[in-house]
Write an enzyme that holds these catalytic residues in place. Structure first.
Site, PDB file in Angstrom:
ATOM      1  N   ALA A   1      45.921   2.138  28.951  1.00 37.11           N
ATOM      2  CA  ALA A   1      44.527   2.092  29.441  1.00 37.11           C
ATOM      3  C   ALA A   1      44.537   2.487  30.914  1.00 37.11           C
ATOM      4  O   ALA A   1      44.183   1.700  31.792  1.00 37.11           O
ATOM      5  CB  ALA A   1      43.944   0.695  29.240  1.00 37.11           C
TER       6      ALA A   1
ATOM      7  N   CYS B   1      30.515   5.150  23.608  1.00 35.71           N
ATOM      8  CA  CYS B   1      29.867   3.856  23.822  1.00 35.71           C
ATOM      9  C   CYS B   1      29.684   3.102  22.506  1.00 35.71           C
ATOM     10  O   CYS B   1      30.135   1.966  22.361  1.00 35.71           O
ATOM     11  CB  CYS B   1      28.531   4.093  24.508  1.00 35.71           C
ATOM     12  SG  CYS B   1      27.516   2.628  24.642  1.00 35.71           S
TER      13      CYS B   1
ATOM     14  N   ALA C   1      38.631  -2.303  33.417  1.00 42.68           N
ATOM     15  CA  ALA C   1      37.777  -3.039  32.478  1.00 42.68           C
ATOM     16  C   ALA C   1      38.298  -2.951  31.038  1.00 42.68           C
ATOM     17  O   ALA C   1      38.342  -3.966  30.321  1.00 42.68           O
ATOM     18  CB  ALA C   1      36.349  -2.503  32.562  1.00 42.68           C
TER      19      ALA C   1
ATOM     20  N   HIS D   1      15.066 -23.172  37.345  1.00 43.50           N
ATOM     21  CA  HIS D   1      16.088 -24.228  37.399  1.00 43.50           C
ATOM     22  C   HIS D   1      16.139 -24.981  36.070  1.00 43.50           C
ATOM     23  O   HIS D   1      15.090 -25.329  35.539  1.00 43.50           O
ATOM     24  CB  HIS D   1      15.752 -25.221  38.506  1.00 43.50           C
ATOM     25  CG  HIS D   1      16.725 -26.371  38.561  1.00 43.50           C
ATOM     26  ND1 HIS D   1      17.982 -26.228  39.078  1.00 43.50           N
ATOM     27  CD2 HIS D   1      16.615 -27.653  38.116  1.00 43.50           C
ATOM     28  CE1 HIS D   1      18.623 -27.391  38.972  1.00 43.50           C
ATOM     29  NE2 HIS D   1      17.816 -28.277  38.392  1.00 43.50           N
TER      30      HIS D   1
HETATM   31  P1  FAD Z   1      30.331   9.771  25.405  1.00 43.79           P
HETATM   32  O1  FAD Z   1      29.780   8.478  25.028  1.00 43.79           O
HETATM   33  O2  FAD Z   1      31.809   9.902  25.519  1.00 43.79           O
HETATM   34  O3  FAD Z   1      29.784  10.805  24.347  1.00 43.79           O
HETATM   35  C1  FAD Z   1      30.187  12.146  24.380  1.00 43.79           C
HETATM   36  C2  FAD Z   1      30.052  12.718  22.992  1.00 43.79           C
HETATM   37  O4  FAD Z   1      30.285  14.124  23.072  1.00 43.79           O
HETATM   38  C3  FAD Z   1      31.088  12.179  22.012  1.00 43.79           C
HETATM   39  O5  FAD Z   1      30.438  11.685  20.878  1.00 43.79           O
HETATM   40  C4  FAD Z   1      31.961  13.397  21.665  1.00 43.79           C
HETATM   41  O6  FAD Z   1      32.392  13.382  20.313  1.00 43.79           O
HETATM   42  C5  FAD Z   1      31.002  14.539  21.924  1.00 43.79           C
HETATM   43  N1  FAD Z   1      31.652  15.827  22.274  1.00 43.79           N
HETATM   44  C6  FAD Z   1      32.659  16.023  23.151  1.00 43.79           C
HETATM   45  N2  FAD Z   1      32.925  17.341  23.254  1.00 43.79           N
HETATM   46  C7  FAD Z   1      32.067  17.974  22.434  1.00 43.79           C
HETATM   47  C8  FAD Z   1      31.843  19.337  22.090  1.00 43.79           C
HETATM   48  N3  FAD Z   1      32.555  20.324  22.642  1.00 43.79           N
HETATM   49  N4  FAD Z   1      30.890  19.631  21.188  1.00 43.79           N
HETATM   50  C9  FAD Z   1      30.142  18.637  20.612  1.00 43.79           C
HETATM   51  N5  FAD Z   1      30.322  17.318  20.892  1.00 43.79           N
HETATM   52  C10 FAD Z   1      31.247  17.007  21.793  1.00 43.79           C
HETATM   53  N6  FAD Z   1      30.683   1.584  29.713  1.00 43.79           N
HETATM   54  C11 FAD Z   1      29.783   0.641  30.071  1.00 43.79           C
HETATM   55  O7  FAD Z   1      28.821   0.962  30.767  1.00 43.79           O
HETATM   56  N7  FAD Z   1      29.930  -0.663  29.681  1.00 43.79           N
HETATM   57  C12 FAD Z   1      30.965  -1.057  28.921  1.00 43.79           C
HETATM   58  O8  FAD Z   1      31.058  -2.236  28.594  1.00 43.79           O
HETATM   59  C13 FAD Z   1      31.929  -0.092  28.511  1.00 43.79           C
HETATM   60  N8  FAD Z   1      32.970  -0.437  27.727  1.00 43.79           N
HETATM   61  C14 FAD Z   1      33.845   0.517  27.320  1.00 43.79           C
HETATM   62  C15 FAD Z   1      34.922   0.148  26.508  1.00 43.79           C
HETATM   63  C16 FAD Z   1      35.832   1.091  26.089  1.00 43.79           C
HETATM   64  C17 FAD Z   1      36.981   0.690  25.193  1.00 43.79           C
HETATM   65  C18 FAD Z   1      35.670   2.460  26.471  1.00 43.79           C
HETATM   66  C19 FAD Z   1      36.636   3.514  26.005  1.00 43.79           C
HETATM   67  C20 FAD Z   1      34.616   2.836  27.273  1.00 43.79           C
HETATM   68  C21 FAD Z   1      33.697   1.877  27.717  1.00 43.79           C
HETATM   69  N9  FAD Z   1      32.627   2.206  28.539  1.00 43.79           N
HETATM   70  C22 FAD Z   1      31.735   1.246  28.930  1.00 43.79           C
HETATM   71  C23 FAD Z   1      32.417   3.592  29.008  1.00 43.79           C
HETATM   72  C24 FAD Z   1      31.313   4.276  28.177  1.00 43.79           C
HETATM   73  O9  FAD Z   1      31.669   4.251  26.811  1.00 43.79           O
HETATM   74  C25 FAD Z   1      31.115   5.691  28.654  1.00 43.79           C
HETATM   75  O10 FAD Z   1      30.906   5.705  30.044  1.00 43.79           O
HETATM   76  C26 FAD Z   1      29.918   6.328  27.978  1.00 43.79           C
HETATM   77  O11 FAD Z   1      30.083   6.355  26.581  1.00 43.79           O
HETATM   78  C27 FAD Z   1      29.726   7.757  28.494  1.00 43.79           C
HETATM   79  O12 FAD Z   1      28.637   8.320  27.850  1.00 43.79           O
HETATM   80  P2  FAD Z   1      28.531   9.904  27.705  1.00 43.79           P
HETATM   81  O13 FAD Z   1      27.234  10.157  27.018  1.00 43.79           O
HETATM   82  O14 FAD Z   1      28.800  10.548  28.996  1.00 43.79           O
HETATM   83  O15 FAD Z   1      29.748  10.332  26.766  1.00 43.79           O
END
Ligand code: FAD
Length: 457
Positions: A263, A41, A181, A436
């Site tokens: 994507a 994120c 998206a 409004h």
């Molecule tokens: P993540 O944010 O993916 O975090 C997981 C973390 O775990 C990462 O930092 C990773 O390094 C770490 N990790 C993984 N495996 C391990 C391990 N074995 N040991 C230790 N650390 C580990 N969502 C929205 O709601 N609005 C948006 O506008 C939006 N825009 C986006 C734009 C793009 C380009 C992308 C790619 C995604 C977007 N998303 C958006 C989706 C959003 O980023 C994700 O849904 C969100 O980040 C998920 O959160 P999370 O905490 O599940 O995982």
């Protein structure tokens, strides 16, 4: 071996939300992050894309004023300066996040977590490994860009979203495979920066999860801005050839561009995690299976992208908060997401809460829709962005969904969510006074508009 109440794997929105709540309640928490705090994120997702789009948003507004002949002159975005700003902002915010978690008492481990036994995690760091254990484990490892045979980023001309976000200069042309998206937002940005953008989508229309009329309105706007959209077009092969991305479609059409963006979805970060050691099961696509309490095995939870339920940052946060509160004994009930808001950002935006008419018709429901055009709204008129509409989907006399397409409609998503969540209909909408003039008023107009029955095609 160091022992904690809870170990959290992954420092994205899901993991950090849970860590904050547990630490504030006095629990001992270890947070393991292999890359940068803030996750996808903050570092390569929601935030950098919105910072890029935020920089070009004023251009779209000024161009709209130019079209109605009330503005003139040139203003341009400095891409290199913008990239520096985004990079500084995300790095700085990640550091601040680390400091704030540490100040709450969260023990931060920098390295890759691997489950080695129930409740025991091995953290692989640059200088060796450490084993830690806990009573509870929260898997919040997120997801990464998916690729398929023949459609794999080579990080040269064929890029994933993280590569494209970090690109040093605006490509002269860009072909995007996948019009969800991520593809749409990056396409919109690079088009605004001068790239010749082509979008290829295998589904019958772009924004495949959205209402077909919403998608058609979006496509019209993109095409007006010079973006070419190929819908129902399946990409077969994509590779770097002679310093260019070369895409071959199923029907033999070849499209070349300076860069290509793959994507086509996301894949969970469960490779090498050994979640099975914790008693978890992965489904066919590699996501961690969870029950109705987001539990994957006794005392093991999975939140956010890694459980594959809803791949959005606010869903990860919502689930992270629920699990943390459940560990604290405050949430005996099953997890309920409530209506999930979703948006596509850019010059022409899309927002939706709840169901589309199509989905309900497929479920055999009776469906009616009522609609209001953005051109009726004074705020839309003032900004010159009057294309688009709000559509309310009705089933059994209740609002089942509200969707919108148009400039700035992402700002309508929370009003739509609250109206649905609180069960408003045209009968009791009078209880709410809409300010409004605001864009919000168009949502109320769409609810009060005459309803038309929708039949399955
Ligand atoms: P993540 O944010 O993916 O975090 C997981 C973390 O775990 C990462 O930092 C990773 O390094 C770490 N990790 C993984 N495996 C391990 C391990 N074995 N040991 C230790 N650390 C580990 N969502 C929205 O709601 N609005 C948006 O506008 C939006 N825009 C986006 C734009 C793009 C380009 C992308 C790619 C995604 C977007 N998303 C958006 C989706 C959003 O980023 C994700 O849904 C969100 O980040 C998920 O959160 P999370 O905490 O599940 O995982």
């Amino acid at each position: 071996m160091q022992s904690f109440d809870t170990i959290i794997l992954g420092g994205g929105p899901g993991g950090t939300t849970a860590a904050r709540i547990l630490a504030r309640a006095g629990k001992s928490v270890a947070l393991v992050e292999k890359n940068h705090l803030g996750g996808t994120c903050l570092n390569c997702g929601c935030i950098p894309t919105k910072m890029l789009l935020g920089a070009v948003a004023p251009l779209a507004l000024l161009h709209a004023q130019q079209r109605i002949r009330v503005a003139k002159g040139e203003i341009a975005v400095d891409f290199a300066a913008l990239q520096t700003r985004v990079s500084r902002f995300t790095k700085g915010t990640s550091q601040t996040l680390g400091k704030s978690l540490a100040s709450l008492g969260v023990m931060l481990f920098s390295g890759r977590g691997e489950a080695i036994a129930p409740g025991t995690i091995r953290v692989h760091a640059a200088d060796g490994h450490t084993d830690i254990k806990a009573q509870h484990v929260i898997l919040a490892c997120g997801s990464s860009s998916a690729s398929f045979p023949g459609l794999t980023p080579d990080h040269d001309c064929v890029l994933d979203s993280t590569d494209l976000l970090g690109i040093a200069s605006v490509p002269e042309s860009l072909v995007i495979i996948g019009a969800g998206a991520i593809g749409l937002e990056l396409g919109d940005f690079f088009s605004a920066m001068g790239s010749k953008v082509t979008i290829v989508e295998a589904a019958p229309h772009i924004a495949p999860l959205e209402d077909a009329d919403v998608a058609a309105e979006l496509r019209r706007a993109l095409q007006k801005n010079g973006i070419t959209c190929h819908e129902g077009a399946r990409a077969k092969d994509l590779r770097t050839v002679n310093g260019q991305a070369q895409l071959t479609l199923d029907d033999g059409t070849v499209i070349t561009a300076a860069k290509a963006l793959v994507a086509v979805g996301r894949t969970p970060n469960t490779g090498g995690l050994q979640a099975e050691q914790l008693g978890c099961k992965l489904n066919k696509r590699g996501y961690v299976e969870t029950d109705t309490f987001l539990e994957a095995a006794p005392n093991i939870y999975a939140v956010g992208d890694v459980n594959g339920r809803v791949l959005l940052a606010h869903a990860a946060e919502h689930q992270g908060a629920y699990v943390a509160e459940r560990i604290l004994g405050q949430r005996p009930e099953e997890y309920q997401s409530g209506p999930v808001p979703s948006c596509v950002y850019g010059g022409m935006e899309v927002m939706r809460v709840g169901q589309t008419a199509d989905t309900l018709l497929r479920e055999g429901k009776n469906v009616k829709v009522s609609q209001a055009a953005l051109s009726l709204n004074p705020i839309a008129q003032a900004s010159g962005g009057t294309a688009g509409f709000v559509k309310t989907v009705w089933s059994d006399g209740r609002i089942a969904g509200i969707a919108a397409v148009g400039a700035g409609v992402s700002h309508l998503v929370m009003v739509a969510l609250l109206l649905i969540k609180e069960g408003y209909t045209e009968q009791n909408l009078h209880e709410i006074m809409f300010a409004h003039p605001t864009l919000d008023e168009i949502v109320s107009m769409s609810i009060l508009a005459p309803r038309a029955r929708v039949e399955q095609n």
